[in-house]
Design a protein around this motif. Structure first.
Motif, short mmCIF file in Angstrom:
data_model
loop_
_atom_site.label_atom_id
_atom_site.label_comp_id
_atom_site.label_asym_id
_atom_site.label_seq_id
_atom_site.Cartn_x
_atom_site.Cartn_y
_atom_site.Cartn_z
N GLY A 215 0.82 -1.22 0.00
CA GLY A 215 0.00 0.00 0.00
C GLY A 215 0.85 1.26 0.00
N ALA A 216 2.08 1.16 -0.52
CA ALA A 216 2.99 2.31 -0.51
C ALA A 216 2.74 3.21 -1.73
CB ALA A 216 4.44 1.81 -0.53
N GLN A 217 3.00 4.49 -1.55
CA GLN A 217 2.95 5.43 -2.67
C GLN A 217 4.09 5.09 -3.65
OE1 GLN A 217 4.32 9.38 -1.70
NE2 GLN A 217 3.49 10.30 -3.59
N VAL A 218 3.85 5.24 -4.95
CA VAL A 218 4.91 5.02 -5.94
C VAL A 218 5.10 6.31 -6.74
CG1 VAL A 218 5.67 3.66 -7.93
CG2 VAL A 218 4.37 2.56 -6.09
N VAL A 219 6.31 6.85 -6.70
CA VAL A 219 6.63 8.06 -7.47
C VAL A 219 7.59 7.64 -8.58
CG1 VAL A 219 7.64 10.36 -7.38
CG2 VAL A 219 6.42 9.47 -5.37
N VAL A 220 7.22 7.96 -9.84
CA VAL A 220 8.02 7.51 -10.98
C VAL A 220 8.48 8.70 -11.82
CG1 VAL A 220 8.05 6.02 -13.02
CG2 VAL A 220 6.65 5.39 -11.06
N VAL A 221 9.78 8.77 -12.05
CA VAL A 221 10.33 9.81 -12.93
C VAL A 221 10.22 9.33 -14.37
CG1 VAL A 221 12.34 11.23 -13.50
CG2 VAL A 221 11.95 10.50 -11.12
N ARG A 222 9.51 10.11 -15.19
CA ARG A 222 9.30 9.78 -16.60
C ARG A 222 10.61 9.82 -17.39
NH1 ARG A 222 5.26 13.54 -16.17
NH2 ARG A 222 3.25 12.52 -16.16
N ARG A 223 10.62 9.13 -18.52
CA ARG A 223 11.74 9.24 -19.46
C ARG A 223 11.60 10.54 -20.25
NH1 ARG A 223 12.16 3.22 -22.15
NH2 ARG A 223 12.26 2.11 -20.16
N SER A 224 12.73 11.06 -20.72
CA SER A 224 12.60 12.22 -21.60
C SER A 224 12.39 11.72 -23.03
CB SER A 224 13.80 13.16 -21.49
OG SER A 224 14.95 12.45 -21.24
N ALA A 225 11.89 12.60 -23.87
CA ALA A 225 11.58 12.21 -25.25
C ALA A 225 12.87 11.85 -25.99
CB ALA A 225 10.88 13.37 -25.95
N THR A 226 12.78 10.86 -26.87
CA THR A 226 13.97 10.49 -27.65
C THR A 226 13.81 11.02 -29.07
OG1 THR A 226 12.89 8.39 -28.08
CG2 THR A 226 14.56 8.41 -26.34
N ASP A 227 14.90 10.98 -29.81
CA ASP A 227 14.90 11.46 -31.19
C ASP A 227 14.00 10.56 -32.04
OD1 ASP A 227 15.35 12.36 -33.68
OD2 ASP A 227 17.51 12.08 -33.66
N ALA A 228 12.92 11.14 -32.53
CA ALA A 228 11.93 10.34 -33.28
C ALA A 228 12.51 9.81 -34.59
CB ALA A 228 10.70 11.19 -33.55
N ARG A 229 13.63 10.39 -35.04
CA ARG A 229 14.14 9.96 -36.35
C ARG A 229 14.95 8.67 -36.29
NH1 ARG A 229 16.32 15.84 -37.55
NH2 ARG A 229 16.49 15.63 -35.32
N ALA A 230 15.45 8.31 -35.09
CA ALA A 230 16.25 7.08 -34.99
C ALA A 230 15.31 5.87 -35.08
CB ALA A 230 17.00 7.05 -33.67
N ARG A 231 15.80 4.82 -35.70
CA ARG A 231 15.00 3.60 -35.74
C ARG A 231 15.01 3.00 -34.33
NH1 ARG A 231 15.25 -1.45 -39.93
NH2 ARG A 231 13.75 -2.72 -38.81
N THR A 232 13.85 2.78 -33.76
CA THR A 232 13.80 2.32 -32.38
C THR A 232 13.30 0.89 -32.29
OG1 THR A 232 13.45 4.55 -31.60
CG2 THR A 232 12.89 2.82 -30.08
N THR A 233 14.02 0.08 -31.53
CA THR A 233 13.63 -1.30 -31.30
C THR A 233 13.49 -1.47 -29.79
OG1 THR A 233 15.94 -1.99 -31.15
CG2 THR A 233 14.92 -2.11 -33.32
N SER A 234 12.71 -2.47 -29.37
CA SER A 234 12.53 -2.59 -27.93
C SER A 234 13.05 -3.90 -27.35
CB SER A 234 11.07 -2.35 -27.55
OG SER A 234 10.25 -3.20 -28.28
#
Ligand code: NAP
Length: 245
Positions: A215-234
């Protein structure tokens, strides 16, 4: 898999190591680059260590080593290296593939977490009095003085350069972490707030489940935006397929 020119993997992650190992098995020519900040488990193939010297240094490296493709498999929060890779690849005319593991936005309960943009906002968002802080060595002390009046269990793989505030506790420990261990940690320290970056992946995700159960609070730091032009794989498989194209 098609044979191509030389590949530079920017690593420092499990995925970077796995990609190196798979390329090694396939007999491909590659160099795995590590920042050299932490002790790295054994890796196969050619490994180079240490910074390149910014965008200029990386551009020079790409040219003089006739690199044809860079795979940016750095941690999702290693933003300087990723930005440098984008600029240097553009300058040197080298293909860039990002290997970016998915974040935790689809994890059960993610819609109830407090999502913030940076560490300053994260520190301000903490409501609990007993905090498990898992934001890495470089950012741990960003939470002081805001959280100096709370109990903070700071879990890091390498200790920070400066001493922690009085009342905080350092836990130097390297994942992966399993659910039983995380449950015990929450119980033993009566944790009522977890602070984490949206690192993604399975190796450190058990804390999210343990936090929900406690029942703990969860604080999450978001990722910053990445360069949309690079081919991205996951995944490593997707990165290998992109390399074969
Ligand atoms: P960063 O802030 O993006 O990078 C700072 C500088 O470190 C870069 O400009 C570069 O120096 C050098 N560097 C970073 N990654 C490198 C690599 N793979 N090979 C050669 N040089 C590299 O990175 P960071 O957040 O300090 O992370 C450092 C390393 O730890 C990364 O490789 C990352 O994958 C890994 N890591 C980071 C985190 C995290 O939460 N940030 C978590 C786990 C692992 P030059 O400008 O001199 O080239």
């Amino acid at each position: 898999m098609a044979q191509g020119g030389s590949i530079l993997i920017l690593g420092g992650t499990t995925e970077g190591r796995e990609l190196a190992s798979r390329l090694h098995s396939a007999g491909r020519d590659f160099v795995l680059s590590l920042a050299g900040r932490t002790e790295e488990p054994l890796t196969v193939g050619t490994v180079r260590t240490g910074g390149f010297g910014g965008v200029e240094g990386l551009t020079r490296y790409l040219r003089s080593n006739r690199i044809e493709t860079v795979v940016d498999a750095t941690h999702p929060f290693a933003v300087t290296m990723s930005r440098n890779a984008t600029l240097a690849c553009r300058e040197a005319g080298v293909a860039l593939i990002r290997l970016d593991r998915p974040g935790w936005e689809s994890h059960p309960g993610a819609d109830t977490w407090d999502w913030v943009d940076d560490h300053q906002q994260a520190a301000a968002a903490v409501r609990g009095s007993r905090v498990l802080l898992t934001v890495g060595r470089l950012h741990t002390l960003d939470y002081s003085p805001t959280l100096d009046d709370r109990f903070v269990l700071a879990r890091v793989t390498e200790p920070p350069d400066r001493a922690l505030p009085r009342g905080w506790q350092l836990l130097v420990s390297r994942g992966p972490f399993n659910l039983d261990g995380e449950r015990s940690l929450f119980r033993e320290h009566r944790i009522d707030c977890l602070v984490t970056k949206d690192s993604g992946g399975a190796q450190t995700a058990a804390k999210l489940t343990a936090a929900a159960e406690a029942g703990a609070q969860v604080v999450v730091v978001r990722r910053s935006a990445t360069d949309a032009r690079a081919r991205t794989t996951s995944t490593v498989d997707e990165a290998l397929a992109a390399l074969a194209d």
